[in-house]
Design an enzyme around this catalytic site. Structure first.
Site, PDB file in Angstrom:
ATOM      1  N   ASP A 259      43.380  41.684  51.808  1.00 47.45           N
ATOM      2  CA  ASP A 259      43.151  41.123  50.697  1.00 47.45           C
ATOM      3  C   ASP A 259      44.550  41.530  50.195  1.00 47.45           C
ATOM      4  OD1 ASP A 259      42.328  40.318  47.457  1.00 47.45           O
ATOM      5  OD2 ASP A 259      44.045  42.624  47.289  1.00 47.45           O
ATOM      6  N   ILE A 260      45.587  40.855  49.593  1.00 50.48           N
ATOM      7  CA  ILE A 260      47.261  41.190  49.630  1.00 50.48           C
ATOM      8  C   ILE A 260      47.474  42.461  48.431  1.00 50.48           C
ATOM      9  CG2 ILE A 260      49.275  40.669  48.754  1.00 50.48           C
ATOM     10  CD1 ILE A 260      49.040  38.314  50.113  1.00 50.48           C
ATOM     11  N   GLU A 302      44.343  35.791  46.460  1.00 51.99           N
ATOM     12  CA  GLU A 302      45.108  35.984  47.700  1.00 51.99           C
ATOM     13  C   GLU A 302      44.876  36.998  48.529  1.00 51.99           C
ATOM     14  OE1 GLU A 302      44.187  39.923  44.406  1.00 51.99           O
ATOM     15  OE2 GLU A 302      44.549  37.516  44.464  1.00 51.99           O
TER      16      GLU A 302
END
Length: 386
Positions: A259-260, A302
């Site tokens: 996950d960003i 994301e």
């Protein structure tokens, strides 16, 4: 008489399929897959046989020179079309014009120096050589660029080998018996045109089948990939994982949920185009960092997924750390700004799992580990408890 009828049927097949190939290429727009080249090959060979019927027999004339040139240029067009089909950008007119000019000059030279038998033998010999090169190329393609078309390529190799052998036999018969070997009532000529007529009936639909298969594979590939990053989507990842676990050498796998960090803040600050650029950047790092057999995908937003195959926990954690460090280290240039953008990722790692049916369970484990990592401060790796 029978041989003339066969040649007439051969002309009709070649010219009709030339028009069909051309129409198909028009419908394919920018992705013609060599169909326009195949159309040219059929047109050249069809016109060559029309000229042969008009000649009525071996002769030295402009019509004969053009006939021989068209006959030799047609396999060149087919070969170039095959290169186009497999993604090689090659021109059509320059090679064909070079062959036409060179071979026309060679015909004149051979006719004046060695006589008509040598000119006809040269056509058979050069044709046999060209088809031999095509067979070698096809066999090489089966082992390299055409692995996905293994059965079809072997089928084409067998058919082309037949043409090669017949032209080689014609070459030897011409050297042995002179121009009498080309008389239309000879048994060899009858066998030759029966084979060529059969080939003209079988090959064009086979080429169309290859085009349909390529289009179908492209559609299936589009359905299995995320349009922005070109990574596998949920469907593509599930199908690839099922294929892996159905193989004999399958071993348990681990799933990484990536996950960003603060992606919404990036979108709000820089705008969605920059957000998309960040997603593509992360996807490219995944592609270049994961091992060859691993699977990488994006499930939307994301969140990215990596499935590590054939490794242990230490190997998975090492890969996760390489991903985290690569994302943190590499900067993204923002248009209109002097300061490059840096982003980080948090990674959740599942326990090992041994079949595709428990993929959802592995994703929940990795997702839970991911949220623990976020709660602990982000830019870190969290392993699901054993």
């Amino acid at each position: 008489m029978v041989a003339n009828i066969l040649v007439g049927m051969l002309c009709a097949h070649l010219l009709c399929f030339s028009v069909m190939f051309l129409l198909i290429s028009k419908r394919l727009h920018d992705q013609k897959m060599g169909m326009d080249f195949f159309a040219m090959g059929n047109l050249l060979l069809g016109c060559a046989y029309v000229l042969q019927l008009a000649e009525g027999g071996p002769a030295w004339s402009l019509m004969s020179v053009v006939n021989h040139t068209f006959t030799l240029a047609s396999p060149v067009a087919y070969w170039l079309g095959a290169m186009r089909f497999f993604g090689h950008s090659v021109p059509l007119w320059r090679p064909l014009l070079a062959v036409a000019v060179t071979y026309s000059a060679a015909q004149v030279l051979v006719q004046w120096s060695l006589g008509p038998v040598a000119r006809y033998a040269m056509l058979s010999g050069m044709s046999a050589l060209l088809f031999l090169v095509m067979v070698i190329t096809v066999i090489y393609g089966v082992r390299t660029f055409a692995k996905d078309f293994y059965g079809e390529m072997l089928f084409f190799a067998a058919l082309i080998t037949g043409i090669c052998v017949l032209n080689a036999l014609k070459f030897m018969k011409l050297l042995d018996g002179g121009l009498d070997a080309l008389q239309m009532d000879r048994n060899f000529q009858l066998v030759f045109y029966i084979y060529m007529s059969s080939l003209a009936t079988v090959l064009p639909p086979s080429i169309i089948w290859l085009v349909l298969r390529r289009l179908t594979d492209d559609l299936r590939n589009l359905a299995a990939r995320d349009p922005l990053t070109q990574l596998l989507n949920r469907r593509g990842l599930t199908e690839a994982l099922q294929r892996y676990f159905n193989s004999r050498k399958a071993v348990p796998a681990h799933l990484l949920m990536v996950d960003i960090d603060h992606f919404k803040r990036i979108n709000d600050t820089y705008g969605h185009p920059i957000g998309d650029a960040v997603l593509c950047h992360v996807a490219e790092v995944l592609r270049t960092t994961v091992r060859g057999g691993d699977l990488a995908g994006r499930f939307g937003g994301e969140e990215f997924v990596v499935i590590c195959l054939d490794t242990d926990v230490l190997g998975v954690m090492h890969l996760a750390e390489r991903l985290r460090a690569a994302i943190e280290k590499q900067a993204i240039q923002v248009t209109g700004s002097d300061h490059p953008l840096h982003c980080t990722i948090t990674v959740g790692v599942s326990r090992h799992f041994a079949n595709a049916h428990v993929l959802e369970d592995a994703m929940r484990e990795a997702d839970a580990a991911l949220y623990r990592g976020k709660a602990a401060g982000r830019n870190r790796i969290e392993l699901a408890p054993s």
